[in-house]
Design a protein around this motif. Structure first.
Motif, mmCIF file in Angstrom:
data_model
loop_
_atom_site.group_PDB
_atom_site.id
_atom_site.type_symbol
_atom_site.label_atom_id
_atom_site.label_comp_id
_atom_site.label_asym_id
_atom_site.label_seq_id
_atom_site.Cartn_x
_atom_site.Cartn_y
_atom_site.Cartn_z
ATOM 1 N N TRP A 1 8.528 -5.706 -14.370
ATOM 2 C CA TRP A 1 7.093 -5.651 -14.634
ATOM 3 C C TRP A 1 6.354 -6.909 -14.173
ATOM 4 O O TRP A 1 5.322 -6.789 -13.497
ATOM 5 N N PRO A 2 6.834 -8.130 -14.478
ATOM 6 C CA PRO A 2 6.108 -9.312 -13.978
ATOM 7 C C PRO A 2 6.080 -9.387 -12.456
ATOM 8 O O PRO A 2 5.095 -9.848 -11.878
ATOM 9 N N LEU A 3 7.131 -8.922 -11.796
ATOM 10 C CA LEU A 3 7.144 -8.925 -10.336
ATOM 11 C C LEU A 3 6.063 -7.996 -9.787
ATOM 12 O O LEU A 3 5.385 -8.315 -8.820
ATOM 13 N N ARG A 4 5.905 -6.856 -10.427
ATOM 14 C CA ARG A 4 4.892 -5.903 -9.989
ATOM 15 C C ARG A 4 3.492 -6.463 -10.226
ATOM 16 O O ARG A 4 2.608 -6.330 -9.410
ATOM 17 N N ARG A 5 3.301 -7.129 -11.355
ATOM 18 C CA ARG A 5 1.994 -7.692 -11.654
ATOM 19 C C ARG A 5 1.626 -8.811 -10.685
ATOM 20 O O ARG A 5 0.482 -8.946 -10.292
ATOM 21 N N SER A 6 2.609 -9.605 -10.291
ATOM 22 C CA SER A 6 2.316 -10.686 -9.346
ATOM 23 C C SER A 6 2.066 -10.138 -7.949
ATOM 24 O O SER A 6 1.296 -10.709 -7.189
ATOM 25 N N ALA A 7 2.678 -9.025 -7.597
ATOM 26 C CA ALA A 7 2.469 -8.428 -6.284
ATOM 27 C C ALA A 7 1.120 -7.718 -6.205
ATOM 28 O O ALA A 7 0.604 -7.486 -5.117
ATOM 29 N N LYS A 8 0.548 -7.374 -7.334
ATOM 30 C CA LYS A 8 -0.721 -6.648 -7.352
ATOM 31 C C LYS A 8 -1.828 -7.456 -6.679
ATOM 32 O O LYS A 8 -2.651 -6.912 -5.969
ATOM 33 N N SER A 9 -1.828 -8.752 -6.886
ATOM 34 C CA SER A 9 -2.892 -9.560 -6.295
ATOM 35 C C SER A 9 -2.783 -9.601 -4.775
ATOM 36 O O SER A 9 -3.782 -9.713 -4.084
ATOM 37 N N ARG A 10 -1.580 -9.504 -4.238
ATOM 38 C CA ARG A 10 -1.405 -9.507 -2.787
ATOM 39 C C ARG A 10 -1.728 -8.157 -2.175
ATOM 40 O O ARG A 10 -1.938 -8.040 -0.991
ATOM 41 N N CYS A 11 -1.753 -7.099 -2.980
ATOM 42 C CA CYS A 11 -2.004 -5.752 -2.467
ATOM 43 C C CYS A 11 -3.417 -5.282 -2.785
ATOM 44 O O CYS A 11 -3.676 -4.091 -2.827
ATOM 45 N N SER A 12 -4.333 -6.187 -3.031
ATOM 46 C CA SER A 12 -5.678 -5.791 -3.439
ATOM 47 C C SER A 12 -6.519 -5.255 -2.292
ATOM 48 O O SER A 12 -7.589 -4.720 -2.516
ATOM 49 N N SER A 13 -6.080 -5.375 -1.058
ATOM 50 C CA SER A 13 -6.875 -4.926 0.072
ATOM 51 C C SER A 13 -6.536 -3.507 0.513
ATOM 52 O O SER A 13 -6.871 -3.106 1.605
ATOM 53 N N LEU A 14 -5.861 -2.731 -0.347
ATOM 54 C CA LEU A 14 -5.519 -1.365 0.012
ATOM 55 C C LEU A 14 -6.771 -0.498 0.022
ATOM 56 O O LEU A 14 -7.711 -0.707 -0.747
ATOM 57 N N THR A 15 -6.769 0.514 0.894
ATOM 58 C CA THR A 15 -7.913 1.407 0.980
ATOM 59 C C THR A 15 -7.433 2.847 0.920
ATOM 60 O O THR A 15 -6.260 3.133 1.095
ATOM 61 N N GLY A 16 -8.338 3.746 0.683
ATOM 62 C CA GLY A 16 -8.046 5.167 0.723
ATOM 63 C C GLY A 16 -7.123 5.616 -0.397
ATOM 64 O O GLY A 16 -7.289 5.247 -1.552
ATOM 65 N N ALA A 17 -6.128 6.438 -0.045
ATOM 66 C CA ALA A 17 -5.204 7.011 -1.031
ATOM 67 C C ALA A 17 -4.399 5.934 -1.733
ATOM 68 O O ALA A 17 -4.092 6.043 -2.909
ATOM 69 N N HIS A 18 -4.053 4.877 -1.006
ATOM 70 C CA HIS A 18 -3.284 3.798 -1.620
ATOM 71 C C HIS A 18 -4.086 3.129 -2.728
ATOM 72 O O HIS A 18 -3.566 2.777 -3.768
ATOM 73 N N SER A 19 -5.376 2.951 -2.501
ATOM 74 C CA SER A 19 -6.231 2.317 -3.491
ATOM 75 C C SER A 19 -6.335 3.178 -4.735
ATOM 76 O O SER A 19 -6.292 2.681 -5.853
#
Length: 89
Positions: free
Chosen positions: A64-82
């Motif tokens: 869970w902490p790994l996923r939460r830390s990766a969330k900030s790096r994946c904030s530029s997703l668009t479309g279905a991913h977003s």
């Protein structure tokens, strides 16, 4: 500028693949050792299910902490991913 990633280096890819194979191959002996450690008999299906559920819960809790830390790096997703990212939190 031609920017290369770590995964284009053959040595790095080989080491990561070897690590994955080692971890995958060690799963079965680890489960068997867990059965022996907790004295779970071969025909005790409910205890095996509780053992598997507990192990899965602990792995998820650990990741869970790994996923939460990766969330900030994946904030530029668009479309279905977003949309999927918003649904999962």
């Amino acid at each position: 500028m031609n920017r290369q990633t770590v995964f284009t280096n053959r040595k790095v890819v080989f080491l990561i693949a070897s690590l994955c194979c080692l971890l995958w191959g060690s799963a079965y002996p680890a489960i068997k050792n867990g059965y022996a450690l907790f004295h779970i008999a071969a025909n005790d299906i409910p205890s095996k299910l509780v053992f598997a559920a507990t192990a899965l819960f602990l792995r998820g809790w650990y990741c869970w902490p790994l996923r939460r830390s990766a969330k900030s790096r994946c904030s530029s997703l668009t479309g279905a991913h977003s949309a999927r990212s918003r649904w999962w939190g």
